[in-house]
Enzyme design. Structure first.
Site, PDB file in Angstrom:
ATOM      1  CG  ASP A   1       1.007   2.071   5.445  1.00  0.00           C
ATOM      2  OD1 ASP A   1       0.221   1.272   5.242  1.00  0.00           O
ATOM      3  OD2 ASP A   1       2.080   2.002   4.903  1.00  0.00           O
TER       4      ASP A   1
ATOM      5  CD  GLU B   1      -2.165  -3.765   7.795  1.00  0.00           C
ATOM      6  OE1 GLU B   1      -1.136  -3.529   8.205  1.00  0.00           O
ATOM      7  OE2 GLU B   1      -2.459  -3.015   6.951  1.00  0.00           O
TER       8      GLU B   1
ATOM      9  CG  ASP C   1       1.529  -2.015  -0.653  1.00  0.00           C
ATOM     10  OD1 ASP C   1       1.055  -0.870  -0.306  1.00  0.00           O
ATOM     11  OD2 ASP C   1       2.387  -2.337   0.280  1.00  0.00           O
TER      12      ASP C   1
HETATM   13  C1  GLC Z   1       3.174   0.363   2.711  1.00  0.00           C
HETATM   14  C2  GLC Z   1       1.715   1.135   2.056  1.00  0.00           C
HETATM   15  C3  GLC Z   1       2.407   1.960   1.111  1.00  0.00           C
HETATM   16  C4  GLC Z   1       3.506   2.817   1.484  1.00  0.00           C
HETATM   17  C5  GLC Z   1       4.694   2.249   1.995  1.00  0.00           C
HETATM   18  C6  GLC Z   1       5.700   3.008   2.606  1.00  0.00           C
HETATM   19  O1  GLC Z   1       3.616  -0.551   1.734  1.00  0.00           O
HETATM   20  O2  GLC Z   1       1.028   0.208   1.874  1.00  0.00           O
HETATM   21  O3  GLC Z   1       1.236   2.634   0.636  1.00  0.00           O
HETATM   22  O4  GLC Z   1       4.035   3.760   0.515  1.00  0.00           O
HETATM   23  O5  GLC Z   1       4.128   1.141   2.998  1.00  0.00           O
HETATM   24  O6  GLC Z   1       5.332   3.640   4.073  1.00  0.00           O
END
Ligand code: GLC
Length: 793
Positions: A407, A410, A484
């Site tokens: 995650d 980017e 998200d």
């Molecule tokens: C980001 C991710 C989400 C995750 C959060 C905490 O917002 O897109 O899926 O739960 O980070 O790690």
């Protein structure tokens, strides 16, 4: 500032954006060698390189001879092919067995045709432009009947005609609206569908790029990048599936995932302790709801330090992971790129000491704030950093973990620009590059390092990797979820075109957070979303801290029952889904397909964003609004069966379909064969029963049953099972033949039953030339066969 009226300040007039470009100009000299044509033009250099019979690459460089080795996405060298070239003072004509290019020299303009003379791509008078500061731009003619699909993960509807799309990987927590662009992925590829004929363009440029498909007024579209070369491929089609095959022949295909990765996954930001996870899994077991994986979000770590487990919350993690594994449940921990700047933390120490973090030109490390606070970011352009990062995953694999969730790659940074400073200088093996150039591939390089590390450590088992960010080619390493989203009905609806466009862009393994990530979900929404989730390739329920919980039982028994029924449906369809994943790994053609991909000559299908195909013969039309129990479904040509009732519907028209809350409209095309299993508690517990549903059509049809161990790479060495079923219906007789193609793996089925969906009252059935006794009951005929007909036991 983006959130205020400043965003529409007169000085920001978008019309000014492309000013200052000048034309590439006339060809001054031409050089031809085999399948490569080189042109020196008044304002730059162009190479035209035939990659395959149906793919040509065109590269324009304003300053120097085009560089051919720059791609982060294409891992294929050109094939040796024969190109016929006819060079005259005015133009060059170059053709393969499959396509033809006409290049006019005054000025340089290129048009591509198929061998029937159909125009695929052509350039306007504005043609190819170059500009010193603003990067590169290319204009192409738009046809009134063009529809544009692909562009990876984009919000909004399916057809991007009339849209402007930017590629710059961005962490967007703000609600994803149709205009929210860019998002996390950059896939600068699209296909044009024009009266049934498909062709593609892949603009292989990793800088911030923009596709302007607002074609109505000017009759042209353009693709533009802030830097680099104008390096693009024309893919000659002629069908949408062919274009996806061509595109993935360049950028690679999804490796076949382990079966558990395509089961049901439960996630939450976060399950915060061992007890919470144990209780969660206990609930699934007690309620008899299948489950293959639980995701561990950032709270599992010690102060959000990657490659650690918080000993207080998760004591003896290895033991927990082992006990979940015994229950058929895998753990998928999140791993973000940000490494906490903490002199006492070994990962940080190593990264600094070995010089593996991203640095500015002057040598100072770039720090940015993410979950752990001040953090450094591995320089994944550097092969040594990729290897180091991959190796570090031993921390997880030693605990028995086989799946990782990437995650914030980017990379996301909590600052004004939302990312790393664009003047950070990444260290590559061949050359160093500024972040502005490689921002869009940071996620891919992280995924590559992670995937390769996992493959090395898993002793022959297939890893699973999930990613938020990516560039073209991400499918080689990871599945993609669409970030998200929110618990809005609009986001349920948008999940369909997003996944369809990802699939059409080479990424077959995708899904949205089921139930919605942020905002409070509700029972009806979760039920309808789970119904869709059964048929999105990636099937994960995930929700955010501070919002309503949305485990299958969170909204009471009424909804739990429906949600459980649908999660089980995924397991019943596992055999068929797995086969479609196998096909996608070989051809790139996605599991979940836009309607036009199966019916490109039916223009009614082009804009359908709210219904889709699973493989070539299953149509799914979810309900996407609260309180709604009827919807319009367009059925293309042919006869279709309601999956639940066997009622038949004639195609080439729309039908109003009724669907109570516990019903997902699914239609099976006459001629189809669909294998089903018994729903088990996880893919780790294989089904003992196989039911083959046959929907006999007028023509003969066939289906290849496929099975392997679902876990290792041994299928690559031929250890799999494949059996072809051929169905023929003639003069009131139905003949089913089974041909074992490969029996190097033995499926677990002990009972094999056929269900023939036909109302024909005196249908004679034979199986492998033996007459079969069957009785018509509830519109179907059922009979069992010895498993040995399908595989040698
Ligand atoms: C980001 C991710 C989400 C995750 C959060 C905490 O917002 O897109 O899926 O739960 O980070 O790690």
């Amino acid at each position: 500032m983006e959130d205020t009226s400043f965003a529409i300040h007169p000085g920001n007039d978008p019309e000014n954006n492309v000013q200052g470009f000048y034309d590439i100009g006339d060809v001054l000299s031409t050089d031809i060698s085999d399948q490569k044509l080189s042109f020196k033009c008044q304002q730059g250099y162009i190479s035209v390189l035939f990659y395959k019979n149906d793919i040509v690459r065109i590269i324009m460089n304003p300053q120097e001879e085009p560089l051919l080795e720059e791609s982060f996405a294409v891992d294929q060298a050109p094939e040796n092919i024969k190109v016929h070239i006819d060079d005259s003072p005015e133009k060059v004509e170059a053709s393969t067995d499959y396509m033809k290019l006409t290049i006019s020299k005054h000025p340089f303009r290129v048009s591509a045709f198929d061998m029937k003379g159909n125009l695929l791509v052509s350039e306007t008078d504005d043609g190819m432009a170059v500009g010193k500061k603003e990067g590169v731009i290319c204009y192409k003619d738009a046809n009134e009947e063009d529809h544009y699909f692909g562009f990876g993960e984009k919000s909004g509807f399916l057809d991007k005609r009339g849209e402007k799309l930017t590629m710059w990987n961005s962490d967007v927590y703000a609600p994803h609206n149709p205009e929210t662009d860019p998002l996390y992925q950059s896939i600068p590829f699209f296909m044009t569908l024009r009266r049934g004929l498909a062709s593609g363009i892949f603009f292989d440029n990793t800088y911030r790029t923009t596709f302007d498909m607002e074609v109505e007024q000017l009759g042209k579209y353009s693709f533009h990048s802030e830097g680099g070369q104008l390096d693009y491929y024309i893919l000659a089609g002629p069908t949408p599936k062919k274009v996806v095959e061509q595109y993935t022949s360049l950028t690679g295909r999804m490796p076949l995932p382990p079966k558990w990765a395509i089961g049901y996954h439960q996630s939450r930001y976060s399950y915060e302790s061992k007890e919470e996870v144990e209780e969660l899994v206990r609930n699934f077991k007690e309620k008899d709801i299948p489950l293959d994986a639980v995701h561990f979000d950032i709270h599992y770590m010690e102060g959000y330090r990657v490659f650690t487990f918080d000993e207080d919350r998760f004591p003896q993690a290895k033991e927990l992971i082992r006990s979940l594994d015994e229950q058929g449940v895998r753990v998928v921990p999140i791993v973000d790129p940000g490494v906490k700047a903490d002199a006492q933390y070994s990962i940080y120490q190593e990264g600094v000491q070995k010089g593996l973090f991203c640095k500015y030109l002057e040598g100072n490390i770039f720090f940015g704030d993410v979950w752990p606070g001040k953090s450094a970011f591995p320089d994944f352009l550097n092969p040594e950093a990729r290897k180091w990062w991959g190796d570090k995953h031993q921390f997880y694999t030693n605990l028995g973990i086989e799946g990782i969730w990437n995650d914030m790659n980017e990379p996301a940074v909590f600052n004004e620009t939302k990312t790393m400073d664009t003047d950070v200088m990444h260290r590559g093996d061949k050359k160093n590059r500024l972040h502005i150039e490689v921002h869009n591939v940071y996620g891919n390089l992280m995924a590559q390092g992670t995937y390769e590390g996992l493959v090395n450590q898993l002793d022959g088992n297939r890893p699973f990797l999930l990613t938020r960010a990516g560039y073209s080619g991400i499918q080689r390493y990871a599945a993609v979820w669409t970030g998200d989203n929110r618990s809005f009905w609009e986001h349920l609806e948008m999940a369909i075109p997003m996944c369809l466009n990802l699939g059409a862009s080479g990424v077959p393994f995708s899904g949205a957070d089921i139930g919605g990530f942020a905002h409070d979900s509700n029972g009806e929404l979760l039920a309808r979303w789970t119904q869709l989730g059964v048929f999105t390739p990636y099937f994960r329920n995930h929700s955010a801290l501070g919002f309503a919980r949305q485990e299958p039982w969170a909204f009471g028994e009424k909804y739990e029952k429906i949600i459980s029924k649908y999660i089980k449906l995924r397991y019943r369809w596992m055999q068929h889904m797995y086969k479609l994943f196998k096909d996608a790994s070989e051809t790139g053609v996605p599991v979940m397909r836009p309607m036009y991909m199966e019916y490109p000559s039916d223009q009614e299908t082009y804009k359908l964003f709210d219904q889709f195909m699973i493989g070539e013969s299953v149509l799914v039309a979810p309900i996407l609004r609260p309180g709604i129990k009827d919807r319009l479904v367009y059925l293309p040509e042919g006869t279709w069966y309601d999956y639940w009732t066997d009622e038949t519907f004639e195609g080439s028209r729309k039908h109003i379909i009724h669907a109570e809350l516990d019903q997902l409209p699914i239609f099976i095309k006459q001629g189809a064969v669909i294998p089903e299993l018994d729903a088990t508690s996880s893919t780790a517990k294989p089904s003992k029963n196989l039911t083959v549903h046959v929907y006999p059509g007028q023509d003969s049809s066939s289906y290849k049953l496929y099975e392997d161990d679902g876990r290792t790479f041994e299928y690559n060495d031929g250890k799999f099972f494949e059996c072809e079923l051929v169905i023929r219906k003639e003069n009131g007789k139905l003949d089913i033949q089974s041909h074992i193609i490969k029996d190097a793996f033995q499926p677990t089925w002990e009972l094999v039953e056929f269900v023939v969906h036909s109302e024909d009252s005196d249908l004679d059935i034979s199986f492998n030339d033996q007459a079969i006794e069957s009785k018509l009951k509830d519109k179907v005929r059922t009979f069992g066969v010895e498993p040995s007909n399908l595989f040698n036991r």
